[in-house]
Design a protein around this motif. Structure first.
Motif, PDB file in Angstrom:
ATOM      1  N   ILE A  59      -7.054  -6.376  -1.986  1.00 45.79           N
ATOM      2  CA  ILE A  59      -6.361  -7.461  -1.395  1.00 45.79           C
ATOM      3  C   ILE A  59      -6.872  -6.458   0.044  1.00 45.79           C
ATOM      4  CG2 ILE A  59      -3.731  -6.989  -0.843  1.00 45.79           C
ATOM      5  CD1 ILE A  59      -3.443  -7.489  -3.685  1.00 45.79           C
ATOM      6  N   GLN A  60      -7.001  -5.413   0.325  1.00 50.86           N
ATOM      7  CA  GLN A  60      -7.273  -4.793   1.199  1.00 50.86           C
ATOM      8  C   GLN A  60      -8.106  -5.501   2.169  1.00 50.86           C
ATOM      9  OE1 GLN A  60      -5.656  -2.407   3.320  1.00 50.86           O
ATOM     10  NE2 GLN A  60      -4.344  -2.009   2.464  1.00 50.86           N
ATOM     11  N   GLU A  61      -9.880  -5.761   1.351  1.00 49.17           N
ATOM     12  CA  GLU A  61     -11.298  -6.686   1.514  1.00 49.17           C
ATOM     13  C   GLU A  61     -10.083  -8.022   2.259  1.00 49.17           C
ATOM     14  OE1 GLU A  61     -14.246  -5.024   2.927  1.00 49.17           O
ATOM     15  OE2 GLU A  61     -13.759  -3.436   1.876  1.00 49.17           O
ATOM     16  N   PHE A  62      -9.507  -8.452   2.060  1.00 49.37           N
ATOM     17  CA  PHE A  62      -9.236 -10.045   2.658  1.00 49.37           C
ATOM     18  C   PHE A  62      -8.392  -9.339   3.354  1.00 49.37           C
ATOM     19  CE2 PHE A  62      -6.196 -13.475   2.538  1.00 49.37           C
ATOM     20  CZ  PHE A  62      -6.901 -14.569   2.567  1.00 49.37           C
ATOM     21  N   LEU A  63      -7.482  -8.269   3.287  1.00 50.00           N
ATOM     22  CA  LEU A  63      -6.335  -8.276   4.829  1.00 50.00           C
ATOM     23  C   LEU A  63      -7.337  -7.677   5.956  1.00 50.00           C
ATOM     24  CD1 LEU A  63      -3.313  -6.589   3.120  1.00 50.00           C
ATOM     25  CD2 LEU A  63      -3.315  -9.086   4.142  1.00 50.00           C
ATOM     26  N   ILE A  64      -8.608  -6.959   5.565  1.00 53.36           N
ATOM     27  CA  ILE A  64      -8.896  -6.874   7.102  1.00 53.36           C
ATOM     28  C   ILE A  64     -10.314  -8.190   7.551  1.00 53.36           C
ATOM     29  CG2 ILE A  64     -12.044  -5.079   7.218  1.00 53.36           C
ATOM     30  CD1 ILE A  64     -10.645  -3.161   5.178  1.00 53.36           C
ATOM     31  N   GLY A  65      -9.885  -8.772   6.378  1.00 53.53           N
ATOM     32  CA  GLY A  65     -11.495 -10.036   6.862  1.00 53.53           C
ATOM     33  C   GLY A  65     -10.663 -10.936   7.537  1.00 53.53           C
ATOM     34  N   LEU A  66      -9.012 -11.089   7.327  1.00 47.69           N
ATOM     35  CA  LEU A  66      -8.485 -11.857   7.839  1.00 47.69           C
ATOM     36  C   LEU A  66      -7.424 -11.596   9.520  1.00 47.69           C
ATOM     37  CD1 LEU A  66      -6.086 -14.702   8.003  1.00 47.69           C
ATOM     38  CD2 LEU A  66      -4.815 -12.529   6.165  1.00 47.69           C
ATOM     39  N   LEU A  90      -1.490 -11.503  13.673  1.00 49.02           N
ATOM     40  CA  LEU A  90      -2.094 -10.240  13.618  1.00 49.02           C
ATOM     41  C   LEU A  90      -0.880  -8.930  13.575  1.00 49.02           C
ATOM     42  CD1 LEU A  90      -4.607 -10.483  16.599  1.00 49.02           C
ATOM     43  CD2 LEU A  90      -5.481  -9.881  14.017  1.00 49.02           C
ATOM     44  N   HIS A  91       0.007  -8.909  14.115  1.00 49.01           N
ATOM     45  CA  HIS A  91       0.981  -8.171  13.992  1.00 49.01           C
ATOM     46  C   HIS A  91       1.612  -8.095  12.826  1.00 49.01           C
ATOM     47  CE1 HIS A  91       4.276  -5.278  15.054  1.00 49.01           C
ATOM     48  NE2 HIS A  91       5.547  -5.931  14.125  1.00 49.01           N
ATOM     49  N   ILE A  92       1.861  -8.927  11.758  1.00 46.71           N
ATOM     50  CA  ILE A  92       2.288  -9.023  10.003  1.00 46.71           C
ATOM     51  C   ILE A  92       1.012  -8.285   9.696  1.00 46.71           C
ATOM     52  CG2 ILE A  92       3.275 -10.223   8.308  1.00 46.71           C
ATOM     53  CD1 ILE A  92       4.342 -12.460  10.807  1.00 46.71           C
ATOM     54  N   VAL A  93      -0.146  -9.103   9.977  1.00 48.16           N
ATOM     55  CA  VAL A  93      -1.006  -8.246   8.713  1.00 48.16           C
ATOM     56  C   VAL A  93      -1.235  -6.386   8.893  1.00 48.16           C
ATOM     57  CG1 VAL A  93      -3.777  -8.856   8.563  1.00 48.16           C
ATOM     58  CG2 VAL A  93      -2.007 -11.185   8.718  1.00 48.16           C
ATOM     59  N   SER A  94      -1.401  -6.327  10.423  1.00 49.78           N
ATOM     60  CA  SER A  94      -1.860  -4.771  10.491  1.00 49.78           C
ATOM     61  C   SER A  94      -0.621  -4.111   9.835  1.00 49.78           C
ATOM     62  CB  SER A  94      -1.323  -4.844  11.939  1.00 49.78           C
ATOM     63  OG  SER A  94      -2.280  -5.501  12.686  1.00 49.78           O
ATOM     64  N   GLU A  95       0.523  -4.661  10.456  1.00 52.61           N
ATOM     65  CA  GLU A  95       1.792  -3.882   8.733  1.00 52.61           C
ATOM     66  C   GLU A  95       1.257  -3.733   7.569  1.00 52.61           C
ATOM     67  OE1 GLU A  95       5.634  -4.985  10.134  1.00 52.61           O
ATOM     68  OE2 GLU A  95       5.590  -3.532  12.071  1.00 52.61           O
ATOM     69  N   ALA A  96       1.431  -5.020   6.387  1.00 53.06           N
ATOM     70  CA  ALA A  96       0.513  -5.106   5.911  1.00 53.06           C
ATOM     71  C   ALA A  96      -0.671  -3.889   5.328  1.00 53.06           C
ATOM     72  CB  ALA A  96       0.308  -6.747   5.520  1.00 53.06           C
ATOM     73  N   ILE A 103      -0.610  -1.266   6.223  1.00 53.42           N
ATOM     74  CA  ILE A 103      -0.467   0.106   6.056  1.00 53.42           C
ATOM     75  C   ILE A 103       0.920   0.286   4.732  1.00 53.42           C
ATOM     76  CG2 ILE A 103       1.221   2.351   7.164  1.00 53.42           C
ATOM     77  CD1 ILE A 103      -0.416   0.877   9.626  1.00 53.42           C
ATOM     78  N   LYS A 104       1.505  -0.792   5.040  1.00 55.84           N
ATOM     79  CA  LYS A 104       2.463  -0.620   3.933  1.00 55.84           C
ATOM     80  C   LYS A 104       1.965  -1.147   2.027  1.00 55.84           C
ATOM     81  CE  LYS A 104       6.189  -2.746   6.726  1.00 55.84           C
ATOM     82  NZ  LYS A 104       7.052  -4.248   6.853  1.00 55.84           N
ATOM     83  N   ILE A 105       1.132  -2.038   2.101  1.00 57.48           N
ATOM     84  CA  ILE A 105       0.596  -2.030   0.818  1.00 57.48           C
ATOM     85  C   ILE A 105      -0.171  -0.917   0.064  1.00 57.48           C
ATOM     86  CG2 ILE A 105      -1.553  -3.242  -0.441  1.00 57.48           C
ATOM     87  CD1 ILE A 105      -0.585  -6.159   1.118  1.00 57.48           C
ATOM     88  N   LYS A 106      -0.894  -0.757   0.640  1.00 61.26           N
ATOM     89  CA  LYS A 106      -1.348   1.155  -0.026  1.00 61.26           C
ATOM     90  C   LYS A 106      -0.644   2.219   0.007  1.00 61.26           C
ATOM     91  CE  LYS A 106      -4.739   1.505   3.855  1.00 61.26           C
ATOM     92  NZ  LYS A 106      -4.965   2.651   5.089  1.00 61.26           N
TER      93      LYS A 106
END
Length: 609
Positions: A270-277, A322-328, A330-333
């Protein structure tokens, strides 16, 4: 595997300064120092992992001692003139004492004795202190080279005794160029897109890139295809990211959930996908301006896709995403159900309203606000202009009706009134209605016939004559069934008493947005005609200042007094709001303002600060 097989990271380790990639500022300085015989007794190489710090130290040691290239860089430690020490496992004072004893021994077959200390920041404070004297005044034949990824952990007393060089991350294009050369030497067929995938995955470290290349060769063989590489490295390809952004563009939640399920079933992190997104959204933002497309680290085909897709989203929308994905990230961890949080994040992007729709909504609100203001101005204007109406009888008897006696006394003729149509007479202060009655009075033979008019005046309240300009009052005329004008308000308590009726009165004539702001406002003091109002935020003050005149007229209807508003913001409220968490304040504002709450629920608004 052949017994002689060596990993690419070891096989292609540079042997001279020319082979070192992207660290020309260090290589050129050291080569000039060697030519001018200005070598320092201690160097500090700092920088991220895999950028060539230890390699640079070995190349420097090989060059100043004239060691042949037939000796492998890893075998340099076996010579008597070059000593390598790993500070991560040799970080005690005893290890430094052993190093000091070795410094005393001169080189056996060279000019310098070089001591390479890797990960020097791992030395204990006592070990650093034990090294200080030797480092400051070493023998002429000794040269220290320290390498570290965390220079801030090294004591300042050590840093002040060395020449420091900061290594930089290696760019994607430089890594791609190096990998292309190695693939040709190794006889490996690989496409340009796959080279960029490996280079970006390495994150600026050439050593990591060679390791990933080794892994890809082991999985795919001599021919590396893009899809197989993505599967081998577990990397989300740009095709999947473009596919997801199509779902976002079409607001297709079903297809988006299906794509998410496919990614998770294939084992993508999941984190890899969010980084790529995140990187994908950043590239789309940059692609809005072709002159900045050099900032996108991708192949030419992928850059062309970014050019074609970027106009589908405005820059404002991409910034919100970008703001939504960046916050996610942090929260998903810390989330107990990462998949649910992951799906919620991506569904936010899909259901998020575009900025064009928000701009239309704001424009509509502004139009409603303007229309409401215009209605208030229209309501305060009179339906028709007052006219001075005089009957012909009044004109003909302007003087005669007050000169009924021959002695010159001014007495009106007292005759029974006859009903006539009322006409409005404009007086300086009040609007007076004249009920006119006419009667013919005949005198003796030879006297002229005098037509007189008996006029009764009564006072008309503002409710009967709206918005008629008045100046000085006419006293003595008031009917018994008319209300007397309201007394002028001179203290704040009377204003506060009339305030609830004022709040009720504005509901019919003012927009709900302005009503909500007025409800949060309280009158606090009255000085002359200046009424001081206190609100809890700057937005309320701005709106009240803009509508001050219309609100003052409305308050005048409730109090009979026209005030001049002085709106201030409560300092206490400001301090309390600044002391609270921004998210708590944002939630509180939502509870107070139903329109804002509806915007958040409908458009998925997020707090940005």
């Amino acid at each position: 595997m052949s017994e002689n097989y060596r990993a690419l990271t070891r096989k292609y380790r540079p042997q001279n300064f020319e082979d070192i990639v992207s660290q020309d500022h260090v290589s050129n300085t050291l080569m000039n120092a060697i030519k001018q015989n200005r070598l320092s007794h201690a160097y500090m190489f700092c920088g991220p992992r895999g950028v060539g710090k230890t390699t640079m130290a070995r190349v420097l040691a090989r060059t100043i001692n004239h060691i042949d290239n037939s000796v492998d860089g890893e075998s340099l430690n076996q010579t008597l003139n070059i000593v390598e020490m790993d500070a991560a496992s040799n970080n005690k004072v005893d290890d430094v004492h052993h190093l000091r004893e070795s410094v005393r021994i001169p080189p056996q077959n060279g000019r310098y004795k070089v001591f390479i200390v890797d990960e020097v920041h791992m030395l204990s404070k006592a070990a650093f202190n034990a090294l200080l004297k030797t480092l400051e005044e070493p023998p002429e034949h000794a040269i220290f080279i320290f390498a570290t990824t965390e220079p801030h952990k090294v004591l300042p007393t050590i840093l002040s005794r060395v020449q420091r060089f900061d290594f930089k991350r290696i760019g994607v294009d430089e890594i791609v160029h190096r990998l292309r050369k190695i693939s040709v030497d190794e006889g490996i067929a690989i496409d340009e897109e796959s080279l960029h995938v490996i280079a970006k995955k390495a994150d600026g470290a050439l050593r990591d890139a060679l390791g990933l290349m080794d892994q890809a060769i082991a999985f795919c063989g001599d021919t590396i295809t893009h899809q197989e590489l993505l599967q081998a490295l577990n990397v989300v390809g740009t095709d999947r990211l473009f596919q997801f952004m199509q779902c976002v563009k079409a607001h297709d939640a079903d297809q988006g959930l299906e794509l998410i399920n496919t990614l998770l079933q294939e084992g993508y992190d999941i984190q890899e996908f969010l980084i790529g997104l995140t990187e994908h959204l950043r590239n789309l933002y940059i692609a809005h301006h072709n002159e900045q497309l050099y900032l996108v680290e991708a192949s030419e085909d992928t850059k062309q896709k970014y050019r074609e897709t970027a106009p589908d989203f405005s820059r404002d929308d991409l910034m919100r995403m970008l703001h939504i994905v960046s916050e996610a990230q942090i929260k998903i961890k810390d989330a107990h159900q990462p998949r649910i949080q992951f799906e919620i994040t991506l569904l936010k992007l899909i259901h998020m309203e575009r900025s064009e729709n928000l701009n239309e909504l704001l424009a509509a609100l502004e139009e409603v606000k303007k229309n409401s203001s215009n209605q208030q101005i229209t309501a305060t204007k009179p339906d028709s202009e007052p006219k001075n109406v005089e009957s012909p009888a009044v004109q003909s008897t302007s003087n005669a009706e007050y000169n009924g006696s021959t002695n010159g006394t001014s007495q009106p003729v007292d005759v029974p009134p006859t009903p006539q149509a009322e006409s409005k007479v404009e007086t300086p202060t009040d609007v007076m209605l004249a009920e006119e009655e006419e009667e013919d009075d005949e005198f003796d033979m030879g006297t002229p016939v005098l037509q007189t008019r008996h006029t009764k005046l009564k006072k008309v309240e503002p409710a009967e004559a709206k918005a008629v300009t008045t100046s000085t009052p006419v006293e003595g005329y008031q009917s018994s069934n008319e209300e007397a004008p309201k007394a002028r308000i001179n203290n704040i308590d009377e204003v506060k008493a009339a305030w609830p009726s004022f709040l009720e009165a504005i509901k019919a004539d003012f927009p709900i947005v302005l009503q909500l702001q007025v409800e949060r406002t309280q009158p606090i003091s009255l000085k002359g005609s200046e009424l001081t109002l206190e609100c809890d935020n700057a937005l309320s003050k701005k709106m009240l200042d803009e509508q001050a005149q219309d609100l003052a007229r409305k308050l005048q209807e409730c109090t009979g007094t026209l005030f001049r508003f002085n709106v201030t913001v409560s300092a206490k409220q400001q301090q309390e709001q600044s002391a609270r968490n921004p998210y708590e304040r944002f939630k509180e504002i939502q509870q107070k303002d139903p329109i804002l709450k509806e915007l958040v629920e409908r458009f998925g608004a997020e707090l940005e600060y």
